[in-house]
Scaffold this motif. Structure first.
Motif, short mmCIF file in Angstrom:
data_model
loop_
_atom_site.label_atom_id
_atom_site.label_comp_id
_atom_site.label_asym_id
_atom_site.label_seq_id
_atom_site.Cartn_x
_atom_site.Cartn_y
_atom_site.Cartn_z
N GLU A 1 -9.64 12.97 1.34
CA GLU A 1 -8.68 13.73 0.73
C GLU A 1 -8.51 12.97 -0.49
N LEU B 1 0.63 -1.22 0.20
CA LEU B 1 0.06 -0.08 0.11
C LEU B 1 0.84 1.35 -0.03
N PHE B 2 0.58 2.12 -0.96
CA PHE B 2 1.30 3.45 -1.08
C PHE B 2 0.13 4.63 -0.75
N ILE B 3 -0.77 4.53 -1.27
CA ILE B 3 -1.99 5.59 -1.21
C ILE B 3 -2.77 5.54 0.00
N LYS B 4 -3.05 4.31 0.27
CA LYS B 4 -3.83 4.10 1.93
C LYS B 4 -2.91 3.32 2.83
N HIS B 5 -1.51 3.61 2.81
CA HIS B 5 -0.83 3.31 3.73
C HIS B 5 -1.18 3.94 5.27
N LYS C 1 -9.94 9.85 4.43
CA LYS C 1 -10.92 9.33 3.30
C LYS C 1 -11.40 10.58 2.26
#
Length: 120
Positions: free
Chosen positions: A120, A78-82, A118
């Motif tokens: 953003e 995960l990189f966006i939702k990390h 959430k």
């Protein structure tokens, strides 16, 4: 996502916090693959399409400790939702059942922060 539940029947003021992991997609095989990899969860229809050209949305969801087990397995990908995943894992580690939770203020802060992230 972290949800807060208050017992309305007994008017109990204590809140219980639960971690939910869900993925929305239009491709059922992709969600079946998620369920197979996690070993649990449910797939259901989110909503009917608004236009004829739109496809039906489906959602795979898993909650509680099972959601955290799945999050731990995929965290490195995960990189966006990390940031959201890390907060959810912290919430699960702080949540307790059946007694007063001394971490109530922190859990509520995590829930509000997840709502903000959430959007953003």
């Amino acid at each position: 996502m972290v949800s807060r539940t208050v017992n309305k029947r007994t008017k109990e003021r204590r809140a219980f916090y639960t971690v939910h992991l869900h993925i929305t997609n239009v491709c059922r095989p992709a969600l079946e693959r998620c369920r197979a990899l996690a070993g649990r969860g449910s797939i259901y229809v989110c909503e009917t399409p608004k236009r004829q050209t739109h496809r039906q949305k489906l959602r795979w969801q898993v909650s509680g400790p099972s959601a955290c087990t799945t999050l731990r397995r995929v965290l490195s990908y995960l990189f966006i939702k990390h940031a959201q995943a890390v907060l959810a894992l912290e919430a699960q580690s702080l949540s307790t059942r059946g007694r007063r939770n001394p971490h109530h203020d922190r859990l509520e802060a995590i829930r509000l922060e997840l709502q903000r992230l959430k959007r953003e």
